[in-house]
Scaffold this active site. Structure first.
Site, PDB file in Angstrom:
ATOM      1  N   PRO A   2       0.821  -1.215   0.000  1.00 60.56           N
ATOM      2  CA  PRO A   2       0.000   0.000   0.000  1.00 60.56           C
ATOM      3  C   PRO A   2       0.858   1.270   0.000  1.00 60.56           C
ATOM      4  O   PRO A   2       1.828   1.362   0.744  1.00 60.56           O
ATOM      5  CB  PRO A   2      -0.807  -0.092   1.308  1.00 60.56           C
ATOM      6  CG  PRO A   2      -0.486  -1.387   1.930  1.00 60.56           C
ATOM      7  CD  PRO A   2       0.675  -2.001   1.225  1.00 60.56           C
ATOM      8  N   GLU A   3       0.528   2.200  -0.868  1.00 58.61           N
ATOM      9  CA  GLU A   3       1.191   3.504  -0.902  1.00 58.61           C
ATOM     10  C   GLU A   3       0.172   4.547  -0.445  1.00 58.61           C
ATOM     11  O   GLU A   3      -0.913   4.193  -0.003  1.00 58.61           O
ATOM     12  CB  GLU A   3       1.717   3.783  -2.316  1.00 58.61           C
ATOM     13  CG  GLU A   3       2.699   2.706  -2.784  1.00 58.61           C
ATOM     14  CD  GLU A   3       3.263   2.960  -4.177  1.00 58.61           C
ATOM     15  OE1 GLU A   3       3.349   4.122  -4.592  1.00 58.61           O
ATOM     16  OE2 GLU A   3       3.609   1.976  -4.855  1.00 58.61           O
ATOM     17  N   HIS A  92      -5.084 -14.659   8.573  1.00 60.63           N
ATOM     18  CA  HIS A  92      -3.945 -13.872   9.064  1.00 60.63           C
ATOM     19  C   HIS A  92      -4.390 -12.758  10.014  1.00 60.63           C
ATOM     20  O   HIS A  92      -3.762 -11.711  10.092  1.00 60.63           O
ATOM     21  CB  HIS A  92      -3.166 -13.298   7.884  1.00 60.63           C
ATOM     22  CG  HIS A  92      -2.683 -14.366   6.936  1.00 60.63           C
ATOM     23  ND1 HIS A  92      -1.660 -15.232   7.275  1.00 60.63           N
ATOM     24  CD2 HIS A  92      -3.096 -14.735   5.704  1.00 60.63           C
ATOM     25  CE1 HIS A  92      -1.463 -16.077   6.270  1.00 60.63           C
ATOM     26  NE2 HIS A  92      -2.319 -15.801   5.302  1.00 60.63           N
ATOM     27  N   ARG A 110       2.026 -10.946   5.654  1.00 65.39           N
ATOM     28  CA  ARG A 110       3.495 -11.009   5.706  1.00 65.39           C
ATOM     29  C   ARG A 110       4.076 -10.441   7.003  1.00 65.39           C
ATOM     30  O   ARG A 110       5.304 -10.411   7.156  1.00 65.39           O
ATOM     31  CB  ARG A 110       4.066 -10.250   4.520  1.00 65.39           C
ATOM     32  CG  ARG A 110       3.588 -10.839   3.199  1.00 65.39           C
ATOM     33  CD  ARG A 110       4.513 -10.460   2.084  1.00 65.39           C
ATOM     34  NE  ARG A 110       3.841 -10.575   0.801  1.00 65.39           N
ATOM     35  CZ  ARG A 110       4.270 -10.002  -0.309  1.00 65.39           C
ATOM     36  NH1 ARG A 110       5.359  -9.248  -0.275  1.00 65.39           N
ATOM     37  NH2 ARG A 110       3.634 -10.163  -1.442  1.00 65.39           N
TER      38      ARG A 110
END
Ligand SMILES: [Zn+2]
Length: 279
Positions: A2-3, A92, A110
């Site tokens: 994500p930016e 997750h 992650r």
């Protein structure tokens, strides 16, 4: 990853869904979900009522009816989802914030994302204090950003990605901004006039504005908004991930070159390779 446009989309979704809500119960399910810099356990925010959802660059923070704030960084794959209490736990799921009617969930495949309890100084949490203003900040000053940019003696793309120069730009929007400004990613900053740097920063803010209006880019499928929906700006990408496709401006095939463990995408005609001569 994500930016800024994706994080801003998440911020807006959070603001629409959790402002005014109280975290009745908090459950952290993975030790890496809490930053080492957290002043306290995330659970210590139980009972806090959310007042605002703020952002600088890619850092988000919630303010409460108490001095502490909850800072969140999505890292590579962090997601916030608003879910009904009855929804099965995500594979997750890293943290759960139980509210009156539903739950805020932090999910991170992650585990590079994190949460932390911090306090504000000058209105900014300590973990974001070194982060430069982004072009959407009210106090963003274009001239100062151009000056900070010009002071870097490096390749233009490296400076564009440096969160201490301007914040929020990652690999996708760096490539798109450089294409718009017709600058090769490996051009040395020393070779660019201030007016060109200014144009580049304006291109970055323009491309990110357009991306926000389309809910961001879900290029790698790891980014979704708080309702679980993908953004659709990837349809508008001119160069990122478009190797071999025609440049939307001139039709030349887009090229990909390696760039510090990742890639740069550009049009070899619109963004010619800088000459290697001395100054
Ligand atoms: Zn082109």
């Amino acid at each position: 990853m994500p930016e800024l446009p994706e994080v801003e989309t998440v911020r807006r979704g959070l603001a629409a869904n959790i402002v005014g809500e109280k975290f009745k119960k908090i459950e952290v399910r993975h030790e890496r979900a809490t930053s080492k810099n957290s002043l306290a356990r995330i659970e210590s925010l139980s009972g806090a009522k959310v007042l605002e959802v703020n952002r600088r660059g890619k850092f988000l923070w919630l303010t409460f009816n108490r001095p502490e704030v909850l800072v969140a960084h999505l890292g590579m794959s962090g997601q916030f989802l608003i879910q009904p209490k009855s929804a099965a736990d995500e594979k997750h799921l890293r943290a759960r914030f139980v509210m009156k009617r539903n739950e805020l969930r932090f999910i991170d495949q992650r585990t590079f994302g994190w949460l932390s309890v911090e306090t504000l100084s000058d209105g900014v949490p300590s973990s974001a204090a070194h982060i430069a203003l982004d072009p959407f900040d009210e106090e963003f000053d274009l001239t100062r950003a151009v000056n900070r940019f010009s002071a870097r003696k490096t390749q233009v793309k490296k400076a564009l990605l440096d969160q201490e120069v301007i914040s929020g730009v990652g690999n996708i929007y760096a490539d798109e901004s450089l294409w718009r400004a017709r600058i090769h990613p490996e051009t040395r900053i020393e070779k660019l006039k201030s007016a060109k740097i200014q144009e580049l920063i304006q291109c970055a803010s323009e491309v990110m504005t357009e991306a926000i209006s389309q809910g961001g880019t879900s290029f790698d499928d790891l980014y979704i908004n708080v309702n679980g929906e993908s953004g659709y700006f990837e349809r508008s990408l001119a160069v990122y991930g478009q190797e071999g496709e025609p440049c939307p401006r001139c039709g030349t095939a887009i090229k990909r070159i390696s760039f510090s463990n990742r890639s740069s995408h550009f049009c070899p005609k619109c963004q010619p390779t800088p000459r290697k001569s001395g100054k």
